[in-house]
Design a protein around this motif. Structure first.
Motif, mmCIF file in Angstrom:
data_model
loop_
_atom_site.group_PDB
_atom_site.id
_atom_site.type_symbol
_atom_site.label_atom_id
_atom_site.label_comp_id
_atom_site.label_asym_id
_atom_site.label_seq_id
_atom_site.Cartn_x
_atom_site.Cartn_y
_atom_site.Cartn_z
ATOM 1 N N PRO A 350 0.859 -1.190 0.000
ATOM 2 C CA PRO A 350 0.000 0.000 0.000
ATOM 3 C C PRO A 350 0.895 1.240 0.000
ATOM 4 N N ARG A 354 -2.575 4.703 5.407
ATOM 5 C CA ARG A 354 -3.952 5.177 5.637
ATOM 6 C C ARG A 354 -4.906 3.991 5.664
ATOM 7 N N GLU A 355 -5.844 4.107 6.571
ATOM 8 C CA GLU A 355 -6.727 2.972 6.867
ATOM 9 C C GLU A 355 -7.399 2.353 5.635
ATOM 10 N N LYS A 356 -7.917 3.225 4.762
ATOM 11 C CA LYS A 356 -8.661 2.730 3.607
ATOM 12 C C LYS A 356 -7.750 1.975 2.642
ATOM 13 N N LEU A 357 -6.546 2.530 2.488
ATOM 14 C CA LEU A 357 -5.572 1.886 1.591
ATOM 15 C C LEU A 357 -5.143 0.530 2.133
ATOM 16 N N ALA A 359 -6.790 -1.409 4.154
ATOM 17 C CA ALA A 359 -7.877 -2.391 4.051
ATOM 18 C C ALA A 359 -7.925 -2.981 2.638
ATOM 19 N N ALA A 360 -7.809 -2.099 1.621
ATOM 20 C CA ALA A 360 -7.864 -2.586 0.232
ATOM 21 C C ALA A 360 -6.665 -3.494 -0.067
ATOM 22 N N GLN A 363 -6.924 -6.895 1.579
ATOM 23 C CA GLN A 363 -7.889 -7.756 0.876
ATOM 24 C C GLN A 363 -7.205 -8.448 -0.323
ATOM 25 N N PHE A 402 -3.953 5.709 -3.829
ATOM 26 C CA PHE A 402 -5.249 6.369 -3.581
ATOM 27 C C PHE A 402 -6.184 6.261 -4.773
ATOM 28 N N LEU A 405 -8.492 3.307 -4.968
ATOM 29 C CA LEU A 405 -9.763 3.321 -4.231
ATOM 30 C C LEU A 405 -10.896 3.835 -5.115
ATOM 31 N N GLU A 406 -10.517 4.674 -6.086
ATOM 32 C CA GLU A 406 -11.548 5.224 -6.977
ATOM 33 C C GLU A 406 -11.769 4.362 -8.215
ATOM 34 N N GLU A 408 -10.460 1.245 -8.864
ATOM 35 C CA GLU A 408 -10.283 -0.203 -8.661
ATOM 36 C C GLU A 408 -9.229 -0.789 -9.600
#
Ligand code: ATP
Length: 457
Positions: A350, A354-357, A359-360, A363, A402, A405-406, A408
């Motif tokens: 990643p 950052r949390e969102k990154l 998590a992705a 996964q 980043f 996240l937008e 995919e």
């Protein structure tokens, strides 16, 4: 004694990389180590497994004329009488009269100790087999030996395999496993050790066809190393002279590799004739011949033996893959390991924590781990992380940023070229599969593009 082959990486650099990155550690190091014994760490065990697996795949899985075997390390002591190991498995040794170190006399000329300069004794023979005893009482009757080669386990099972399978000549039995030799001259890291792993095939053929099969196996085995990335110019074939031939061999050629200390044996291919089956039949009193359906005759097959060391192959693959590049005043190490051998196939990175990154990325990591050995790294700059992966030979890095996240999409970065492509996450697994199998990075999946963004190098 250690020499340096011109243009080759220093052995010290290989040892240092192995230590630093957890490929190989000295055995029982906290007690000061044990001479010439080594432990394969987290990355080393993967690389070694991959070497053994690829060998197994090439000689057992992909062929219909070879089956596998895993025989025990301890064998009936008569095995070693019949095989000639008790009598003949000896090295001529010289001892220094001053420091009492022993040396293999065929390693050098003259009678001066390479360590202290003292005078050496005349050569004496020394048996290389490790002895131990079986059962609670240690007496002569309980003596057994740790096998010095895996081959004998195959010979004594020849009839079992013929009787339980539908193998007909020519056919082979392959085995990979530990062997032990109380070697006199060890050193050069894992090149010659007292405990090591062999990858052997005993290929049984009709007498008269042995020369053809010998040449076949020399070619086949050489091609295996080349297919897995060893440069052909670093391999050579050396035929044994009559004086050098082992007691069982009619003909023997070594596939030598240009190791850091010079040309040395990587794998030996021997024509053992009928020596082993005749010997074991005579000592066991059991028939080990073969009924030839075509001629209706009983024959004793000849044996062609390709015999390689897993540890020596490990060393050769590492040395051949090792490259140092100078970039921005820093030396960066790249291991150009073939993807089939690389301990880690893919690293998921990643761009930030950052949390969102995260998590992705996690996964994707969990998903890819179902198929391959994958590592996850979010510590330090992306450039440093790429370099850490290059140093251990990871063929591909997957970067999640980043934008991922937008849209995919994620970036795949190739180790050797440092080129990058951007692919939809839904296409990632298939794309990586194809790339690991050797497809060009620039063959893009639907929705993929060549990535010209910041390479983060
Ligand atoms: P060398 O004299 O170079 O140590 P060898 O001729 O005794 O080897 P073989 O008996 O032909 O070796 O064994 C077949 C293969 O097993 C070798 O080509 C090598 O790859 C591996 N091997 C043998 N002895 C050792 C050892 N002590 N340590 C690591 N590998 C070994």
């Amino acid at each position: 004694m250690t020499e340096q082959a011109p243009g080759k990486v220093d052995m010290e650099k290989i040892v240092s990389l192995c230590r630093r990155r957890g490929f190989i550690f000295p055995s029982s190091e906290i007690y000061g180590g044990l001479s010439s014994c080594w432990d394969y760490g987290p990355l080393g065990v993967e690389l070694k497994q991959n070497i053994k697996q690829d060998r197994w795949r090439a000689v057992v899985q992909e062929r219909d004329d070879i089956v596998g075997l895993d025989s025990s390390i301890l064998m009936h002591p008569q095995t070693w009488v019949a095989s000639g190991h008790l009598e003949g498995f000896t090295d001529p040794l010289v001892e220094c009269k001053n420091c009492h170190l022993r040396w293999r006399s065929d390693d050098f000329k003259g009678n001066i100790c390479p360590s202290c300069g003292g005078e050496l004794t005349e050569p004496r023979l020394f048996n290389l087999m490790f002895k131990t005893s079986m059962g609670p009482i240690e007496d002569m009757a309980s003596v057994v030996y740790l096998r010095p080669e895996t081959a004998q386990g195959i010979f004594v099972n020849f009839q079992n395999v013929v009787n339980t399978t539908r193998m007909r000549l020519p056919f082979g039995i392959a085995q990979i496993g530990k062997a032990f030799r109380n070697e006199i001259t060890t050193g050069n890291f894992i090149f010659r050790t007292r405990e090591f792993e062999q990858m052997e095939i005993e290929f049984f053929v009709k007498p008269g066809t042995d020369e053809k099969w010998f040449n076949y196996w020399v070619e086949e085995r050489t091609n295996w190393y080349v297919k897995l990335g060893i440069k052909r110019e670093n391999l050579r074939l050396r035929q044994h002279s009559k004086e050098e031939l082992a007691h069982y061999a009619r003909l023997c050629s070594d596939i030598d590799y240009l190791f850091p200390m010079g040309w040395s044996e990587l794998e030996g291919i021997a024509n053992r004739g009928d020596f082993d089956l005749v010997q074991h039949a005579s000592f066991s009193g059991k028939s080990l011949d073969y009924f030839d359906e075509e001629t209706k005759e009983h024959i004793v097959p000849y044996i062609i033996e390709p015999s390689a060391g897993a540890d020596r192959s490990f060393l050769a693959f590492l040395c051949d893959a090792y490259e140092e590049q100078l970039a921005e005043g820093e030396i960066r190490v790249i291991l150009h390991l073939h993807p089939a051998l690389a301990p880690i196939k893919i690293a998921v990175l990643p761009l930030s924590r950052r949390e969102k990154l995260v998590a992705a990325a996690k996964q994707i990591y969990a998903d890819l781990r179902q198929c391959w050995m994958v590592s996850y790294d979010d510590a330090q700059s992306i450039g440093r992380r790429y370099r850490r992966q290059d140093e251990i030979g990871t063929p591909f890095c997957v970067t999640v940023d980043f934008q991922s996240l937008e849209d995919e999409q994620v970036t795949i970065r190739e180790r050797d070229s440092m080129n990058q492509i951007r692919v939809p996450t839904s296409e990632l697994k298939n794309t990586l599969q194809s790339k690991l199998e050797g497809e060009s990075l620039f063959i893009l999946p639907p929705g993929g593009q060549i990535w010209k963004g910041d390479k983060g190098e």
